[in-house]
Design an enzyme around this catalytic site. Structure first.
Site, mmCIF file in Angstrom:
data_model
loop_
_atom_site.group_PDB
_atom_site.id
_atom_site.type_symbol
_atom_site.label_atom_id
_atom_site.label_comp_id
_atom_site.label_asym_id
_atom_site.label_seq_id
_atom_site.Cartn_x
_atom_site.Cartn_y
_atom_site.Cartn_z
ATOM 1 N N ILE A 69 -13.589 5.732 -10.130
ATOM 2 C CA ILE A 69 -13.655 5.405 -11.557
ATOM 3 C C ILE A 69 -14.642 4.270 -11.758
ATOM 4 C CG2 ILE A 69 -12.314 4.706 -13.582
ATOM 5 C CD1 ILE A 69 -9.793 5.451 -11.850
ATOM 6 N N CYS A 70 -15.516 4.447 -12.726
ATOM 7 C CA CYS A 70 -16.465 3.380 -13.048
ATOM 8 C C CYS A 70 -15.876 2.566 -14.197
ATOM 9 C CB CYS A 70 -17.806 4.000 -13.445
ATOM 10 S SG CYS A 70 -19.038 2.800 -13.936
ATOM 11 N N LEU A 71 -15.220 1.471 -13.851
ATOM 12 C CA LEU A 71 -14.521 0.666 -14.857
ATOM 13 C C LEU A 71 -14.633 -0.788 -14.411
ATOM 14 C CD1 LEU A 71 -12.629 0.773 -17.374
ATOM 15 C CD2 LEU A 71 -10.709 0.927 -15.786
#
Ligand SMILES: [Zn+2]
Ligand SMILES: [Zn+2]
Lengths: 154, 183
Positions: A93-95
């Site tokens: 996840i790109c967070l």
């Protein structure tokens, strides 16, 4: 019990409050997690009225002994990885709160809520543009990825 | 298949007294370890932490010190310790953490005292400050021959040192006067 490390103690507290008052669409099996506090499976449900309504997801949290000073490693696992512009097909996840913007005042609960809201605000189900390249080349640990958080509007 | 409504787990105790007590406890929980804050400090932005917890966080990211809760800038010198009533000491908080920063007491404003020895904020202050300074030195310089409250005994290294310092101050004072006269 007395010799519990600070990180375990904090995880124990988080688990208790998450089991007692789970946020909507989030579920944790307290007995399952209680066995080994350093690795959790959190069940998540796509919110009503969003593109993910009715879908079930599983999030895996891995905590190092430096938690909460060190962020947890969070990935989607299992058969249904949400199709989302910030979620790679391997579950990464790109967070930003999972790396650069992590703070020890955040928690499993606040990470879950961020992910729920990230999914809920999605307008079009699609994978990140560099998905196939990333999945082939990335480290197993998403925290090793040098993410660039440029597109927060999705 | 007819299961009773009663399920273990999420059902909370409905006693409002319990809830209230819990909320009270939570108010004084450290935002990092989620325990009741020990050696509590509060940041300028008003967030409560144990000093050991906050110190560890500041060490974790020395170049980017922000409040874990609200991301306001934060630093070691800008946290205020909280001293509750009857704080009991069960353990030494300074095992490997520097002591909690001390509280700062500001004395109430009084108008006596040395007038500002401030360079650079107006000519008047500057000349006044320089004028008064050497005289301060004089009084302390020229009474070394007389009896002083507790002079160091003769012959000790401390005595020598004081003698030397006195001479140095005398020379500094004389230089000041020369400078004042010539200027
Ligand atoms: Zn703490
Ligand atoms: Zn703050």
């Amino acid at each position: 019990m007395a010799a519990m490390s600070p990180s375990k103690r904090r995880l124990q507290r988080e688990l208790m409050s998450l089991v007692r008052e789970p946020p909507p669409g989030v579920f944790v099996d307290g007995d399952e997690v209680g066995q080994n506090l350093t690795q959790w499976i959190v069940h998540m449900e796509g919110a009503k009225g969003t593109l993910y309504e009715g879908e079930q997801f599983q999030l895996q949290f891995k905590f190092s002994s430096k938690y909460p000073f060190d962020s947890p490693e969070v990935t989607f696992i299992g058969g249904n990885i949400p199709v989302h512009p910030h979620v790679y097909s391997n579950g990464h996840i790109c967070l930003s709160i999972l790396t650069d913007d992590w703070s020890p005042a955040l928690s499993v609960q606040s990470v879950c809520l961020s992910i729920v809201s990230m999914l809920s605000s999605c307008k079009e189900k699609k994978r990140p543009p560099d998905n196939s390249f990333y999945v082939k080349t990335c480290n197993k640990n998403p925290k090793k990825t040098k993410w660039s958080y440029h597109d927060d509007s999705v | 298949m007819s299961t009773a409504e009663e399920q273990p787990g999420p059902s909370k105790p409905s006693g409002s007294a319990t809830d209230e007590k819990e909320r009270d406890d939570r108010t004084f929980e450290c935002n990092i370890c989620l325990d009741t804050a020990k050696d509590a400090v509060v940041s300028m932005c008003g967030h409560l932490f144990c000093w050991p917890c906050l110190h560890k966080w500041l060490e974790t990211r020395p170049t980017r010190q922000v409040c874990p809760v609200c991301k306001a800038a934060i630093s070691k010198d800008k946290v205020i310790p909280l001293y509750g009533r009857g704080a009991t000491k069960q353990e030494d908080p300074r095992n490997n953490v520097p002591p909690r920063p001390a509280g700062q007491r500001t004395e109430p404003e009084t108008s006596t005292g040395f007038p500002g020895f401030g360079f650079g904020d107006g000519g008047f202050h500057m000349s006044f400050g320089i004028g008064a300074f050497p005289f301060g030195f004089f009084t302390s310089t020229f009474n070394f021959g007389e009896t002083r409250p507790s002079p160091a005994p003769r012959g000790t290294p401390q005595f020598e040192e004081e003698q030397f310092l006195s001479k140095v101050f005398l020379w500094v004072a004389l230089l000041f006067i020369c400078w004042l006269v010539l200027a």
